[in-house]
Design an enzyme around this catalytic site. Structure first.
Site, PDB file in Angstrom:
ATOM      1  N   CYS A   1       0.824  -1.208   0.000  1.00 26.72           N
ATOM      2  CA  CYS A   1       0.000   0.000   0.000  1.00 26.72           C
ATOM      3  C   CYS A   1       0.862   1.263   0.000  1.00 26.72           C
ATOM      4  O   CYS A   1       1.985   1.265   0.483  1.00 26.72           O
ATOM      5  CB  CYS A   1      -0.864   0.031   1.258  1.00 26.72           C
ATOM      6  SG  CYS A   1      -1.865  -1.431   1.448  1.00 26.72           S
TER       7      CYS A   1
ATOM      8  N   ARG B   1       4.827   0.613  -6.180  1.00 28.71           N
ATOM      9  CA  ARG B   1       4.789  -0.261  -5.014  1.00 28.71           C
ATOM     10  C   ARG B   1       3.829  -1.426  -5.211  1.00 28.71           C
ATOM     11  O   ARG B   1       3.885  -2.415  -4.473  1.00 28.71           O
ATOM     12  CB  ARG B   1       4.350   0.534  -3.775  1.00 28.71           C
ATOM     13  CG  ARG B   1       5.331   1.605  -3.376  1.00 28.71           C
ATOM     14  CD  ARG B   1       4.730   2.575  -2.402  1.00 28.71           C
ATOM     15  NE  ARG B   1       4.488   2.011  -1.099  1.00 28.71           N
ATOM     16  CZ  ARG B   1       5.384   1.957  -0.110  1.00 28.71           C
ATOM     17  NH1 ARG B   1       6.576   2.450  -0.312  1.00 28.71           N
ATOM     18  NH2 ARG B   1       5.098   1.423   1.047  1.00 28.71           N
TER      19      ARG B   1
ATOM     20  N   TRP C   1      -2.881  -2.567  -1.664  1.00 25.89           N
ATOM     21  CA  TRP C   1      -2.436  -3.871  -2.122  1.00 25.89           C
ATOM     22  C   TRP C   1      -3.090  -4.867  -1.171  1.00 25.89           C
ATOM     23  O   TRP C   1      -2.726  -4.946  -0.005  1.00 25.89           O
ATOM     24  CB  TRP C   1      -0.915  -3.933  -2.038  1.00 25.89           C
ATOM     25  CG  TRP C   1      -0.273  -5.099  -2.708  1.00 25.89           C
ATOM     26  CD1 TRP C   1      -0.042  -5.262  -4.048  1.00 25.89           C
ATOM     27  CD2 TRP C   1       0.277  -6.262  -2.065  1.00 25.89           C
ATOM     28  NE1 TRP C   1       0.610  -6.451  -4.277  1.00 25.89           N
ATOM     29  CE2 TRP C   1       0.817  -7.084  -3.081  1.00 25.89           C
ATOM     30  CE3 TRP C   1       0.365  -6.688  -0.740  1.00 25.89           C
ATOM     31  CZ2 TRP C   1       1.433  -8.292  -2.819  1.00 25.89           C
ATOM     32  CZ3 TRP C   1       0.973  -7.905  -0.471  1.00 25.89           C
ATOM     33  CH2 TRP C   1       1.498  -8.696  -1.511  1.00 25.89           C
TER      34      TRP C   1
ATOM     35  N   ASN D   1      -1.080   1.447   5.803  1.00 28.29           N
ATOM     36  CA  ASN D   1      -0.178   0.494   5.172  1.00 28.29           C
ATOM     37  C   ASN D   1       0.341  -0.417   6.274  1.00 28.29           C
ATOM     38  O   ASN D   1       0.748   0.083   7.322  1.00 28.29           O
ATOM     39  CB  ASN D   1       0.984   1.265   4.505  1.00 28.29           C
ATOM     40  CG  ASN D   1       2.087   0.349   4.019  1.00 28.29           C
ATOM     41  OD1 ASN D   1       1.873  -0.838   3.786  1.00 28.29           O
ATOM     42  ND2 ASN D   1       3.274   0.889   3.865  1.00 28.29           N
ATOM     43  N   GLY D   2       0.316  -1.735   6.048  1.00 29.58           N
ATOM     44  CA  GLY D   2       0.797  -2.665   7.072  1.00 29.58           C
ATOM     45  C   GLY D   2      -0.261  -3.701   7.402  1.00 29.58           C
ATOM     46  O   GLY D   2      -1.249  -3.835   6.674  1.00 29.58           O
TER      47      GLY D   2
ATOM     48  N   GLU E   1      19.426 -15.065 -10.377  1.00 29.17           N
ATOM     49  CA  GLU E   1      18.826 -13.750 -10.587  1.00 29.17           C
ATOM     50  C   GLU E   1      18.238 -13.656 -12.000  1.00 29.17           C
ATOM     51  O   GLU E   1      17.149 -13.105 -12.201  1.00 29.17           O
ATOM     52  CB  GLU E   1      19.877 -12.658 -10.346  1.00 29.17           C
ATOM     53  CG  GLU E   1      19.441 -11.242 -10.631  1.00 29.17           C
ATOM     54  CD  GLU E   1      18.187 -10.796  -9.875  1.00 29.17           C
ATOM     55  OE1 GLU E   1      17.754 -11.495  -8.959  1.00 29.17           O
ATOM     56  OE2 GLU E   1      17.639  -9.751 -10.241  1.00 29.17           O
TER      57      GLU E   1
ATOM     58  N   LYS F   1      14.362 -12.773 -12.725  1.00 27.55           N
ATOM     59  CA  LYS F   1      14.007 -11.602 -13.543  1.00 27.55           C
ATOM     60  C   LYS F   1      13.033 -12.003 -14.635  1.00 27.55           C
ATOM     61  O   LYS F   1      12.029 -11.361 -14.865  1.00 27.55           O
ATOM     62  CB  LYS F   1      15.301 -11.043 -14.143  1.00 27.55           C
ATOM     63  CG  LYS F   1      15.348  -9.602 -14.374  1.00 27.55           C
ATOM     64  CD  LYS F   1      15.621  -8.758 -13.136  1.00 27.55           C
ATOM     65  CE  LYS F   1      14.919  -9.165 -11.903  1.00 27.55           C
ATOM     66  NZ  LYS F   1      15.197  -8.566 -10.696  1.00 27.55           N
TER      67      LYS F   1
ATOM     68  N   GLU G   1       9.439 -13.177 -13.151  1.00 31.75           N
ATOM     69  CA  GLU G   1       8.572 -12.203 -12.477  1.00 31.75           C
ATOM     70  C   GLU G   1       7.920 -11.225 -13.444  1.00 31.75           C
ATOM     71  O   GLU G   1       6.833 -10.719 -13.174  1.00 31.75           O
ATOM     72  CB  GLU G   1       9.309 -11.461 -11.361  1.00 31.75           C
ATOM     73  CG  GLU G   1      10.362 -10.481 -11.827  1.00 31.75           C
ATOM     74  CD  GLU G   1      11.051  -9.734 -10.687  1.00 31.75           C
ATOM     75  OE1 GLU G   1      10.390  -9.406  -9.703  1.00 31.75           O
ATOM     76  OE2 GLU G   1      12.256  -9.479 -10.810  1.00 31.75           O
TER      77      GLU G   1
ATOM     78  N   HIS H   1      21.048 -35.189 -11.994  1.00 31.69           N
ATOM     79  CA  HIS H   1      20.509 -35.859 -10.806  1.00 31.69           C
ATOM     80  C   HIS H   1      18.988 -35.728 -10.735  1.00 31.69           C
ATOM     81  O   HIS H   1      18.398 -35.874  -9.672  1.00 31.69           O
ATOM     82  CB  HIS H   1      21.184 -35.312  -9.547  1.00 31.69           C
ATOM     83  CG  HIS H   1      22.659 -35.534  -9.557  1.00 31.69           C
ATOM     84  ND1 HIS H   1      23.234 -36.771  -9.361  1.00 31.69           N
ATOM     85  CD2 HIS H   1      23.684 -34.685  -9.826  1.00 31.69           C
ATOM     86  CE1 HIS H   1      24.541 -36.673  -9.472  1.00 31.69           C
ATOM     87  NE2 HIS H   1      24.843 -35.415  -9.764  1.00 31.69           N
TER      88      HIS H   1
ATOM     89  N   LYS I   1       6.664  -3.497  -4.851  1.00 35.42           N
ATOM     90  CA  LYS I   1       8.074  -3.117  -4.851  1.00 35.42           C
ATOM     91  C   LYS I   1       8.692  -3.287  -3.480  1.00 35.42           C
ATOM     92  O   LYS I   1       9.806  -3.766  -3.339  1.00 35.42           O
ATOM     93  CB  LYS I   1       8.196  -1.657  -5.311  1.00 35.42           C
ATOM     94  CG  LYS I   1       9.634  -1.144  -5.363  1.00 35.42           C
ATOM     95  CD  LYS I   1      10.420  -1.816  -6.473  1.00 35.42           C
ATOM     96  CE  LYS I   1      11.855  -1.363  -6.526  1.00 35.42           C
ATOM     97  NZ  LYS I   1      12.672  -2.274  -7.355  1.00 35.42           N
TER      98      LYS I   1
END
Ligand code: M6R
Length: 607
Positions: A2, A27, A75, A99-100, A480, A484, A487, A503, A602
């Site tokens: 949020c 965000r 969010w 937010n939270g 990474e 990338k 996502e 394996h 974010k």
């Protein structure tokens, strides 16, 4: 996560709030809303969906007209994305954005319901609004203090009271919140980019501090109602740093900003050709005798830690454990005095990383934060702090923040190795010189590999799944690369240590499974190529990212991306770039929302 904004000033409040919220879009959010004092009454407008939906609703229903108000991008955590669950939420006298996560919201809801309070949404935030309303007897400050004493969890709150139409109240615990200071206008926001168009001056609110804002005054109090003196901060970048500047997306802009970001991060920390992190509290004396090093982080930042592990162990000879922060904090880690815990975080507010930092401190370890966001919680709480200087990273997919995290890992590894007498001053100078040359090499890659990466992306469009493989540092980097791609393109992908394929995972290889192989390490080249041949001979389309001075049999791959050569150890900083480009173009070609991929935020300030 949020985003919160608030405004008290002389401008059209709804316009300022929506504009400021648009700067927090990165965000991640699924609905938005504002509450503005219009002729002394609180008028709320909120809508599920992007800000465009809110703008549309304002047009249809009439934009709230006023000079003081609060706004929010949500969010969803408690309750699905919907108009009803969107913020702001209100009690009779109080309206709130949050937010939270309020962990004890169920108990509080039961308590309030027993008192006859009725709820309209499924959110934890409405519980806060109603609790504030329940305690409100005319003094907002007393009300806020009493209410937050009842709350467990994390919150940043923007609050307006119907009886005080010229004021905004703000308070935080764990979740970030700043107070922007303008001339005849003041702001609250979750992050600096929201207010940069209007002011660069701001205060950072600390835990349980309460700010009271009007257009002309800002007062901050602690939980005992004592006034608090704050240091005024000034953002060292302007509005343009948080804008696209002619690029189609923030992500590609940020990829291009990498040479500068590395320069800004490395150059000031090199003195007489050697790394010098003294201004960050790091000296040879205080780092040379750590028994163990832990790197704890999430996502991309954790991947930077993986590269750090390989480099620190190889150069400095200290054992390094890399932990995902959400695992570290609950796995009873054997950490204590004599150990160093490095927390890497772009935002400096990631809930799990912050909790891991606190745990490490409580166990007696020394902590070092590698953080991009100035004044963030992780930056403030660690014993030692190295800021990365990437500037604001807006795209959800991290690129330049990753590259500078790597740069700091190298600086630290070089300094540690020198402090421990594992490398000579001359070797350290050579490595540092190579690190200083990296920005130019990244610039070269950006000139030569754009089209090739774009072309390769066209070959990946229809894949359902991909593998990234490599050995040693190339494996650490491939983690990474894989993140990338998945996502932002929404194509499933995994990274695998190339030697581990046989394996189990090699059974997945068919001509429908493209493989991106990273081969930049001289000592491992032969072995990596053998693994590449194994997948190629089973039908995989192979894209190899390697260095221009390596000779590799053309039959081993379908496409080859060459990058310039530098010290083997530094190659991840170069090989990362084509990986970022491939992910970027694949996402663009698939028509995805590159900068704001679905379901992602974010800054992950909740567990
Ligand atoms: O702000 P942080 O660096 O602590 O964030 C950690 C992760 O959420 C983050 O690196 C995430 O994995 C990236 N945005 C992915 O590109």
């Amino acid at each position: 996560m949020c985003g919160i904004v608030g405004y008290a000033g002389y401008r059209d409040c709804s316009d300022v709030l929506v504009d400021a919220l648009s700067k927090l879009e990165y965000r991640g959010y699924d609905s938005a809303g504002v509450a503005v004092f219009e002729n002394g009454e609180i008028k709320v407008c909120k809508a599920q969906g992007k800000l465009e939906m809110l703008r549309k609703k304002m047009q249809e229903e009439g934009k709230p007209q006023g000079r003081v108000g609060i706004g929010h991008t949500r969010w969803a955590t408690h309750g699905e994305p919907s108009d009803i669950n969107s913020h702001p939420h209100s009690g009779a006298k109080v309206t709130v954005v949050h937010n939270g996560i309020i962990e004890n919201y169920r108990e509080l809801k039961e308590f309030l319901s027993a008192k006859g309070v009725e709820f309209v949404s499924e959110t934890d935030t409405e519980v806060v609004a109603q609790l504030l309303n329940y305690y409100y007897k005319g003094d907002p400050l007393d009300t806020i203090i009493k209410t937050i004493s009842d709350l467990d969890g994390s919150f940043a709150l923007g609050i307006i009271f119907a009886d005080y139409p010229e004021r905004i109240y703000a308070v935080r615990r764990e979740s970030p919140l700043i107070v922007g200071i303008g001339k005849d206008e003041n702001y609250i926001a979750s992050d600096v980019p929201a207010i940069l168009k209007y002011t660069r001056d701001y205060y950072l609110l600390d835990h349980d501090e309460i700010a009271v804002l009007t257009d002309s005054e800002v007062n901050i109090y602690d939980i005992h109602k004592e006034p608090v003196e704050k240091t005024l901060m000034t953002a060292d970048w302007d509005e343009s740093a948080a804008e696209k500047g002619g690029y189609e997306h923030f992500m590609i802009k940020e990829i291009h900003e990498q040479p500068n970001a590395v320069n800004m991060t490395v150059k000031p920390r090199v003195v007489d050709g050697l790394p010098n992190l003294e201004e960050c509290g790091i000296t040879h004396e205080n780092i040379k005798s750590f028994k163990n090093i832990f790197v704890v982080a999430c996502g991309t930042a954790m991947h930077a830690g993986m590269v750090g592990k390989y480099v620190i162990e190889r150069l400095a000879g200290v054992p390094v454990t890399v932990d995902i922060a959400s695992e570290f904090r609950y796995r009873s880690p054997i950490v204590g005095e004599g150990d160093l815990v490095i927390i890497i975080s772009q935002s400096g507010e990631t809930a799990d990383s912050l909790a891991a930092l606190r745990l490490a401190k409580s166990l007696g370890a020394k902590t070092l934060a590698v953080v991009n966001a100035k004044g963030s919680s992780i930056a403030r709480e660690a014993d030692m702090l190295v800021y990365t200087h990437a500037g604001p990273e807006i795209a959800v997919a991290s690129t330049k923040a990753y590259i500078v995290q790597l740069a700091v890992m190298y600086l630290f590894a070089f300094e540690l190795s020198l402090a421990r007498g594992k490398i000579t001053e001359e070797q350290c100078r050579e490595l540092t010189l190579s690190l200083l040359a990296v920005p130019e090499l990244i610039g070269k890659i950006l000139e030569t590999d754009l089209e090739k990466s774009q072309y390769i992306s066209t070959k990946l469009l229809s894949a359902d799944s991909l593998l990234y493989i490599g050995r040693g540092l190339d494996y650490a980097l491939s983690m990474e690369g894989s993140l990338k791609l998945k996502e932002i393109s929404y194509i499933h992908s995994e990274s695998y240590a190339a030697g581990e394929l046989k394996h189990g995972t090699i059974s997945l290889i068919t001509d429908e499974m493209p493989v991106i192989a990273v081969a930049t390490q001289r000592s491992l080249l032969e072995k990596t190529v053998s693994n590449i041949v194994e997948v190629k001979s089973r039908g995989a389309m192979v894209i190899i990212i390697t260095r221009e001075d390596f000779t590799i049999d053309e039959k081993a791959y379908d496409f080859r991306i060459d990058i310039p050569s530098t010290d083997d150890m530094l190659m991840p900083m170069l090989a990362a770039v084509p990986m970022q480009l491939i992910a970027y173009y694949t996402s663009v070609l698939r028509g995805n929302d590159v900068d704001k991929p679905r379901n992602l935020a974010k800054s992950v300030t909740v567990e």
